[in-house]
Scaffold this motif. Structure first.
Motif, PDB file in Angstrom:
ATOM      1  N   LYS A   1       0.571  14.759   2.093  1.00  0.00           N
ATOM      2  CA  LYS A   1       1.982  14.827   1.744  1.00  0.00           C
ATOM      3  C   LYS A   1       2.200  14.014   0.471  1.00  0.00           C
ATOM      4  O   LYS A   1       1.605  12.956   0.306  1.00  0.00           O
TER       5      LYS A   1
ATOM      6  N   SER B   1       4.405  12.037  -0.289  1.00  0.00           N
ATOM      7  CA  SER B   1       4.855  10.680   0.021  1.00  0.00           C
ATOM      8  C   SER B   1       3.689   9.736   0.273  1.00  0.00           C
ATOM      9  O   SER B   1       3.847   8.507   0.160  1.00  0.00           O
ATOM     10  N   ASP B   2       2.517  10.273   0.612  1.00  0.00           N
ATOM     11  CA  ASP B   2       1.346   9.413   0.849  1.00  0.00           C
ATOM     12  C   ASP B   2       0.931   8.686  -0.425  1.00  0.00           C
ATOM     13  O   ASP B   2       0.272   7.646  -0.360  1.00  0.00           O
TER      14      ASP B   2
ATOM     15  N   ARG C   1      -4.719  13.030   5.734  1.00  0.00           N
ATOM     16  CA  ARG C   1      -4.517  12.073   6.823  1.00  0.00           C
ATOM     17  C   ARG C   1      -5.588  12.186   7.904  1.00  0.00           C
ATOM     18  O   ARG C   1      -5.915  11.207   8.568  1.00  0.00           O
TER      19      ARG C   1
ATOM     20  N   HIS D   1      -2.036   6.856   4.387  1.00  0.00           N
ATOM     21  CA  HIS D   1      -0.678   6.569   4.856  1.00  0.00           C
ATOM     22  C   HIS D   1      -0.629   5.423   5.859  1.00  0.00           C
ATOM     23  O   HIS D   1       0.454   4.914   6.178  1.00  0.00           O
ATOM     24  N   THR D   2      -1.778   4.989   6.379  1.00  0.00           N
ATOM     25  CA  THR D   2      -1.804   3.920   7.388  1.00  0.00           C
ATOM     26  C   THR D   2      -1.946   2.532   6.773  1.00  0.00           C
ATOM     27  O   THR D   2      -1.901   1.530   7.498  1.00  0.00           O
TER      28      THR D   2
ATOM     29  N   GLU E   1      -3.253  -1.421   0.480  1.00  0.00           N
ATOM     30  CA  GLU E   1      -3.015  -0.470  -0.619  1.00  0.00           C
ATOM     31  C   GLU E   1      -3.533  -1.025  -1.936  1.00  0.00           C
ATOM     32  O   GLU E   1      -4.084  -0.287  -2.762  1.00  0.00           O
TER      33      GLU E   1
END
Length: 492
Positions: A10, A12-13, A47, A161-162, A168
């Motif tokens: 996605k 947004s990731d 993901r 995403h996690t 990050e």
């Protein structure tokens, strides 16, 4: 120039990072043939990689489109099997002992995230690198557990995403370092048809090719439209950007050279030395059985086990003195002893048995020189005579030990047509059951008797020695063979 594509499930990731034209959504990548007609490298950050899921199909279609992708479908299958083959975990307890502070010495579980083979836990960096080499995946969660001893409990992919803010940052730094190494800009304006990685070690005391020879390979490749790029052991993750691999470093089953060859073969690259040739040539026990099975002439030989002293005691009767004792994986005359008495035999066997459970004992065949016939794709390439080092019974004299270069005897390089026909024929027979790569066959000629001493998968090609007759044409012929195989691979 190679195109980099980063696929996220996605948009947004990728929200925590700067926008980039390199980043595409999985749905767009699956729907449109991105990178068509270009050399394309894909980092799949979906993901999940579960079988027949979105992430799985991204890797599957990337391979179908001819893109290099991380993780590959094979890696995903290996992760499902949870095989730890190829990962050195023997000293895991010692590594984790260094990592854990004293007040956490009774911990029984531990997990870390690794990004492109990197971790902030320095004592575990080498292990994390090995895990990444075995399972090349952008983000891996490695879990450890301890009962009586530490072990790796699981290795699983993790999703972008996690990650929290600190994680990050670690991922971004690793991605930046990884992409700079893996997808670099071309160094020259000239367009090359193929890219060939040439693995070598500038610090190796006795490399199979000297610097001048390496330069000749680069020049010969360029003349044929092949960019020959010298790489080192730290460039393992860069292999995906190349079309072929040429190993110009002493090979061994238990070091990075075999991992490079194995990875290159898995990536469907043209590779010399291929892993099968390394396996069949580097261990003299294996090679002895192979040559014996093919009924090729070799010196009289006995295989000794460390815990079988009776076999050792019988050697003076079966082989006589002097005789030669070897470890199975020695090279350049190392790990070999010539003995002339029972006392010398026992002392040499005790010393060499510290390195190997099996030893090779052979009759001693005196000759002033050994023949070396270079063979490429089943055809003779060059012929050399290697003379014994002055005052020594081997070509290389390692007396004095240490890191200094050993003394060596002289050489004579001549046209293949001027070498004895029976020697050349025997060399071709010796390489036939091994493969179609580049080999150097060592043969002793004592009167009318010929004997294969060994077949080298990584033969010496030094400027001023093996090229003394063919000159630049020697390097051209080897690069021609790479070109032929690369063209055949492209045609499918």
């Amino acid at each position: 120039m190679t195109r980099l594509v980063i696929v996220v499930e996605k948009p947004s990731d990728w929200g925590s990072y700067y926008p980039s034209d390199n980043v595409v959504a999985a749905a767009d990548y699956l729907r449109e043939p991105i990178g068509e007609g270009e050399r394309t490298q894909v980092i799949n950050l979906c993901r999940s990689y579960k079988y027949l899921g979105t992430g799985y199909y991204v890797s599957l279609l990337a391979e179908a489109r001819g893109h290099k992708v991380i993780p590959s479908v094979r890696t995903l299958a290996d992760l499902r099997r949870r095989s730890l083959y190829g990962i050195d975990i023997e000293d895991l307890n010692a590594r984790l002992a260094k990592f854990f502070p004293e007040d956490a010495g009774d911990a029984s579980e531990f997990a870390l995230l690794a990004y492109f083979g990197r971790t902030r836990y320095e004592p575990l960096q080498d292990l994390v690198r090995q895990v990444f080499e075995a399972f090349p995946t952008p983000i891996l969660r490695i879990e450890f557990e301890r009962e009586r001893a530490w072990r790796i409990a699981s290795i699983r992919p993790a999703g972008l995403h996690t990650l929290n803010d600190e994680q990050e940052n670690g991922f971004a730094e690793a991605l930046d370092a990884f992409s700079k190494k893996l997808w670099r800009r071309p160094r020259a304006r000239r367009k090359y048809r193929y890219d060939l990685a040439m693995l070598h070690d500038p610090a190796e005391a006795m490399p199979p090719s000297n610097r001048r020879a390496l330069k000749q390979f680069v020049e010969a490749g360029a003349a044929l439209g092949i960019e020959v790029d010298p790489i080192g052991r730290l460039d393992y993750t860069r292999l995906a950007e190349y079309d072929g691999l040429f190993i110009r470093e002493t090979t061994s089953l238990d070091n990075h050279t075999y991992r490079f060859a194995h990875r290159a073969e898995r990536e469907d690259m043209v590779v010399i030395d291929d892993p099968v040739s390394i396996l069949r040539c580097t261990n003299k026990i294996f090679l002895h059985d192979l040559l014996t099975k093919k009924k090729l002439p070799i010196p009289r030989t006995e295989i000794l086990m460390r815990d079988a002293p009776a076999r050792l005691d019988a050697l003076p009767d079966t082989l006589g003195f002097p005789l030669v004792l070897k470890i199975p994986d020695g090279s350049f005359s190392r790990g070999i002893s010539k003995v002339g008495s029972v006392a010398e035999l026992r002392a040499a066997a005790e010393q060499l048995s510290q390195h190997s459970a099996l030893l090779i004992a052979q009759e001693y065949m005196y000759t002033e020189f050994d023949w070396r016939i270079g063979v490429l794709d089943g055809e003779p390439l060059y012929a050399c005579q290697y003379f014994m080092s002055r005052g020594h019974w081997q070509i290389y004299d390692h007396a004095g030990g240490g890191a200094r270069k050993p003394k060596s005897g002289g050489f004579r390089t001549l046209p293949v047509r001027d070498a004895p026909a029976d020697v050349v024929k025997l060399a071709l027979r010796a390489t036939a059951p091994i493969g179609d790569g580049l080999y150097g066959v060592d043969i002793k000629a004592a009167g009318e008797r010929l004997a294969v001493i060994e077949v080298n998968d990584n033969p010496s090609i030094d400027a001023g020695v093996e090229d003394a007759y063919l000159g630049e044409d020697l390097y051209r012929r080897i690069m021609d063979e790479f070109l032929r195989r690369l063209e055949r691979r492209r045609r499918g």
